[in-house]
Design a protein around this motif. Structure first.
Motif, PDB file in Angstrom:
ATOM      1  N   ASP A 196      47.742  33.827  46.861  1.00 43.58           N
ATOM      2  CA  ASP A 196      47.628  33.671  45.409  1.00 43.58           C
ATOM      3  C   ASP A 196      46.774  32.466  45.044  1.00 43.58           C
ATOM      4  O   ASP A 196      46.000  32.506  44.092  1.00 43.58           O
ATOM      5  N   ALA A 197      46.914  31.393  45.817  1.00 42.71           N
ATOM      6  CA  ALA A 197      46.096  30.201  45.552  1.00 42.71           C
ATOM      7  C   ALA A 197      44.616  30.583  45.598  1.00 42.71           C
ATOM      8  O   ALA A 197      43.800  30.118  44.808  1.00 42.71           O
ATOM      9  N   SER A 198      44.269  31.470  46.511  1.00 41.73           N
ATOM     10  CA  SER A 198      42.886  31.919  46.644  1.00 41.73           C
ATOM     11  C   SER A 198      42.470  32.860  45.513  1.00 41.73           C
ATOM     12  O   SER A 198      41.318  32.883  45.101  1.00 41.73           O
ATOM     13  N   ARG A 199      43.442  33.637  45.035  1.00 35.18           N
ATOM     14  CA  ARG A 199      43.127  34.563  43.941  1.00 35.18           C
ATOM     15  C   ARG A 199      42.705  33.754  42.708  1.00 35.18           C
ATOM     16  O   ARG A 199      41.713  34.050  42.051  1.00 35.18           O
ATOM     17  N   LEU A 200      43.441  32.688  42.440  1.00 35.50           N
ATOM     18  CA  LEU A 200      43.090  31.828  41.315  1.00 35.50           C
ATOM     19  C   LEU A 200      41.745  31.134  41.585  1.00 35.50           C
ATOM     20  O   LEU A 200      40.883  31.045  40.709  1.00 35.50           O
ATOM     21  N   TRP A 201      41.586  30.666  42.811  1.00 31.40           N
ATOM     22  CA  TRP A 201      40.337  30.006  43.219  1.00 31.40           C
ATOM     23  C   TRP A 201      39.145  30.902  42.871  1.00 31.40           C
ATOM     24  O   TRP A 201      38.176  30.488  42.239  1.00 31.40           O
ATOM     25  N   ARG A 202      39.240  32.169  43.273  1.00 26.69           N
ATOM     26  CA  ARG A 202      38.124  33.095  43.084  1.00 26.69           C
ATOM     27  C   ARG A 202      37.840  33.329  41.596  1.00 26.69           C
ATOM     28  O   ARG A 202      36.688  33.349  41.162  1.00 26.69           O
ATOM     29  N   GLU A 203      38.927  33.491  40.825  1.00 23.35           N
ATOM     30  CA  GLU A 203      38.760  33.698  39.374  1.00 23.35           C
ATOM     31  C   GLU A 203      38.047  32.523  38.717  1.00 23.35           C
ATOM     32  O   GLU A 203      37.132  32.690  37.917  1.00 23.35           O
ATOM     33  N   VAL A 204      38.489  31.315  39.080  1.00 26.82           N
ATOM     34  CA  VAL A 204      37.936  30.122  38.441  1.00 26.82           C
ATOM     35  C   VAL A 204      36.474  29.914  38.858  1.00 26.82           C
ATOM     36  O   VAL A 204      35.606  29.631  38.022  1.00 26.82           O
ATOM     37  N   VAL A 205      36.185  30.075  40.147  1.00 22.67           N
ATOM     38  CA  VAL A 205      34.802  29.897  40.608  1.00 22.67           C
ATOM     39  C   VAL A 205      33.900  30.900  39.884  1.00 22.67           C
ATOM     40  O   VAL A 205      32.798  30.565  39.433  1.00 22.67           O
TER      41      VAL A 205
END
Ligand code: IPM
Ligand code: MG
Length: 358
Positions: A196-205
């Motif tokens: 999930d931390a990566s899912r947010l990472w991808r959205e924000v980037v």
């Protein structure tokens, strides 16, 4: 022009490589008339031996008062049995946090002269020029809660991989701005298929990328990125990733260049204040033998001139001097190949410093 530099040699080979960096900075002073004022401070195991703390308050203060921090390396096996709070590595994490050094830039550039030193085929690595950007003050390195506790009758160790959107946003901006000055490509590395931390990472980037329409953004899962880095490293320009993935991938990227001893780094805060250090460790077994490669540290001094002081010409000079010394065939043992001239740590430092003044 005067600059205050905090000199944190650290442990193992740290102080020796920092000395070579200073030697090269002395040459830059002479050539350009800058004045570098050094203040030395203890960090890591040597600081623990001195006062029982790997990162004394006084060291943090000296680092905060300086225009830039020039660091060697920390750690020694003799501290391996210490409790985690006072291990040398804790000092490195502590100073990164204390100075808010959230952006870690680790350029992996393959010099033509060192094609032979890489374990990969020359045609794979020739021309590689990757800027690895690692987020440095978040992620599982700092996330709470963490610890080792008894859970259901057995011990369990846990850490928290957590990224706040502001943290992702600011590192993404660093990546896109860096890409604008280079090949205009950013590859963001995550594990969004699982974490999930990566899912947010991808959205924000992805949303930050809207501010940089000229930059091409791609996303890659970290396992694939680890593979692509050795399969076809030339596909990468800027790589941006979180703290733990960046730790691992930057060691991998360093070997494209033939040696960990070649990779410099800059750890920057908002105001471009920063800490400059080789990416390699303290190699206590090699201490005092005058054999290690100081080039990663010397190139870190170049990054200091470029990023902290805005002195591009002097930074270029150091990088050119390193290349010419390699072109003339001088090598430390880690990058030695047949037909080249083997030299030690201080000698290659001398040669690079001389080259700057030629
Ligand atoms: C690095 C090092 C450090 C890290 C260690 C020594 C704490 O491996 O700078 O890459 O994991 O960040
Ligand atoms: Mg590492």
């Amino acid at each position: 022009m005067r600059y205050k530099i905090a000199l944190l040699g650290g442990d193992g080979i740290g102080p020796a490589v920092v000395d070579e960096g200073v030697k090269v900075l002395n040459a830059v002073e002479k050539k350009y008339g800058y004045q570098f004022e050094y203040e030395r401070a203890l960090i890591g195991g040597c600081a623990y031996d001195d006062c029982g703390k790997p990162l004394p308050e006084s060291t943090i203060q000296i680092a905060k008062d300086a225009d830039a921090v020039f660091l060697g390396a920390v750690g020694d096996w003799k501290y391996d049995t210490l409790p985690p709070e006072v291990r040398p590595e804790k000092a490195l994490l502590g100073i990164r946090k204390a100075l808010n050094l959230f952006a870690n830039l680790r350029p992996a550039i393959v010099f033509d002269e060192l094609l032979e030193a890489s374990t990969l085929k020359p045609e794979i690595v020739q021309g590689v020029d990757i800027l690895m950007i690692r987020e440095l003050t978040g992620d599982v390195y700092f996330g709470q809660p963490r610890g080792i506790e008894i859970v259901n009758g057995q011990r369990a160790g846990f850490n928290n991989m957590i990224y706040y959107e502001k943290e992702v946003e600011r590192i993404a901006h660093v990546a896109f701005q860096s890409a604008m000055r280079r090949g205009k490509k950013v590859c963001s590395v995550d594990k969004a298929n699982v974490l999930d931390a990566s899912r947010l990472w991808r959205e924000v980037v992805t949303s930050v990328s809207n501010n940089y329409p000229e930059v091409e953004l791609t996303h890659m899962y970290v396992d694939n990125a680890a593979m692509q880095l050795i399969r076809n490293p030339k596909q990468f320009d800027v790589v941006v990733t979180g703290n733990i993935f960046g730790d691992i991938l930057s060691d991998e990227a360093s070997m494209l260049t033939g040696s960990l001893g070649m990779l410099p780094s800059a750890s920057l805060s908002d105001n471009n204040r920063g800490m400059f250090e080789p990416i390699h460790g303290s190699a206590p077994d090699l201490k005092g033998k005058d054999i290690v490669n100081p080039i990663a540290t010397i190139l870190s001094a170049a990054m200091m001139l470029r990023y902290a002081f805005g002195k591009d010409a002097a930074a270029d000079d150091i990088e050119t001097a390193v290349k010419s010394v390699l072109k003339k065939g001088y090598r430390t043992q880690d990058i030695y190949s047949e037909g080249t001239t083997l030299v030690g740590t201080t000698r290659i430092g001398d040669l690079i410093a001389q080259e700057i003044l030629m």
